[in-house]
Design an enzyme around this catalytic site. Sequence first.
Site, PDB file in Angstrom:
ATOM      1  N   CYS A  60       0.837  -1.197   0.000  1.00  9.71           N
ATOM      2  CA  CYS A  60       0.000   0.000   0.000  1.00  9.71           C
ATOM      3  C   CYS A  60       0.877   1.255   0.000  1.00  9.71           C
ATOM      4  CB  CYS A  60      -0.904   0.007   1.234  1.00  9.71           C
ATOM      5  SG  CYS A  60      -2.017   1.436   1.295  1.00  9.71           S
ATOM      6  N   CYS A  64       0.238   5.112   6.842  1.00  8.02           N
ATOM      7  CA  CYS A  64      -0.400   4.917   8.145  1.00  8.02           C
ATOM      8  C   CYS A  64       0.622   4.297   9.107  1.00  8.02           C
ATOM      9  CB  CYS A  64      -1.614   4.009   8.009  1.00  8.02           C
ATOM     10  SG  CYS A  64      -2.814   4.571   6.765  1.00  8.02           S
ATOM     11  N   CYS A  67       0.396   0.551  10.325  1.00 13.67           N
ATOM     12  CA  CYS A  67       0.015  -0.514   9.397  1.00 13.67           C
ATOM     13  C   CYS A  67       1.212  -1.253   8.783  1.00 13.67           C
ATOM     14  CB  CYS A  67      -0.852   0.058   8.277  1.00 13.67           C
ATOM     15  SG  CYS A  67      -1.486  -1.229   7.171  1.00 13.67           S
ATOM     16  N   CYS A 104     -16.179  -9.773   5.669  1.00 14.50           N
ATOM     17  CA  CYS A 104     -15.569  -8.524   5.206  1.00 14.50           C
ATOM     18  C   CYS A 104     -14.305  -8.814   4.404  1.00 14.50           C
ATOM     19  CB  CYS A 104     -15.234  -7.632   6.403  1.00 14.50           C
ATOM     20  SG  CYS A 104     -14.682  -5.976   5.919  1.00 14.50           S
ATOM     21  N   CYS A 136     -19.240  -7.163   3.536  1.00 13.39           N
ATOM     22  CA  CYS A 136     -18.613  -5.887   3.860  1.00 13.39           C
ATOM     23  C   CYS A 136     -17.298  -5.791   3.091  1.00 13.39           C
ATOM     24  CB  CYS A 136     -18.355  -5.802   5.365  1.00 13.39           C
ATOM     25  SG  CYS A 136     -17.509  -4.288   5.902  1.00 13.39           S
ATOM     26  N   CYS A 196     -19.674   1.394   8.372  1.00 13.79           N
ATOM     27  CA  CYS A 196     -18.869   0.831   9.454  1.00 13.79           C
ATOM     28  C   CYS A 196     -17.657   1.746   9.613  1.00 13.79           C
ATOM     29  CB  CYS A 196     -18.436  -0.594   9.110  1.00 13.79           C
ATOM     30  SG  CYS A 196     -17.321  -1.355  10.318  1.00 13.79           S
ATOM     31  N   ARG A 268     -18.111  -2.860  17.899  1.00  8.33           N
ATOM     32  CA  ARG A 268     -17.332  -4.078  17.663  1.00  8.33           C
ATOM     33  C   ARG A 268     -16.034  -4.073  18.461  1.00  8.33           C
ATOM     34  NH1 ARG A 268     -17.161  -4.318  12.113  1.00  8.33           N
ATOM     35  NH2 ARG A 268     -19.216  -5.259  12.319  1.00  8.33           N
TER      36      ARG A 268
END
Length: 332
Positions: A60, A64, A67, A104, A136, A196, A268
Amino acid sequence: MSLNSLTAEIRTNWTPEEIKEIYEKPLLELIYEASNIHRKYHTGSEVQVCTLLSVKTGGCPEDCAYCPQAARYHTDVKVQALLQEETVLAAAQKAKDAGSTRFCMGAAWREVRDNRDFDRVLGMVSKVNDIGLEVCCTLGMLNEYQAQRLKEAGLYAYNHNLDTSGDHYEKIITTRKYEDRLNTIEHVRNAGISVCSGGIIGLGETDEDRIGMLHVLSNLPEHPESVPVNALVPVAGTPLENQPRVSVWEMIRMIATARITMPRTMVRLSAGRTEMSLPEQALCFMAGANSIFSGDKLLTTPNPGVNEDQLMFQLLGLSPRKAFKEAGEVVA
């Protein structure tokens, strides 16, 4: 502020001061109030079981700080191209057989692009939907047209976390703006897809940042149908690898405050469960959590296995929530 005033209506005009007052309540009082509100809007013993699969891993371009899938960090995550449809469908069927009702699919993309890979994901959404699971996706930023295509393919929910407060955001991510996240949430909502959106605690933020994130979520025109509360799982090779782990009490405060400010929302208990004992998870359920991820991994980080969760459900007297059940129905 009395319990009756808190439960009188669903509000989208919370002030930071009101949320701070809730967040800082004595812990047992906070759990008690959240538990009562939870039982007004939800079946207390019912928990939504979700499974998360990384359908495209690593590489990616974002930065972040938490991550391990960011290409610029040196972690143990191996780049993996978009999975084949049959692999995804087999995983979805396995998840359903194990008791999950929501599936998901996550892809390590900065944003969705109108290309062959997105077309393949749309096909996966349609076929997982045919299995009878709530589908999802978390694919990064979306525009209105892409959100509409996902809706037409049968997507039930879209995850796009705020991660933290607007003030702390630029210390964690510089490759996109906070407004970009809010815009994607708006596109998802306008397409008629369930929203979400939650965040991560343990990123070096203050209590004011946590309150600030909950303030944004609870003041959206409509509350997200799901709010994941994640505890940072520090990963070697990322800028936050040496961050101390958050305590269960911090998780409980976040869960309870989310429950009180967003009564109808599914809250969650997400990343960080592997570090929690069963009694600690039970307290999170008491405080208003009513959704978990089940399965050995959350994208690339460890998660309690299906057998462990089945034993926990049995011991605590919990039952899986059925698929496609509307959240937030007032319980008589």
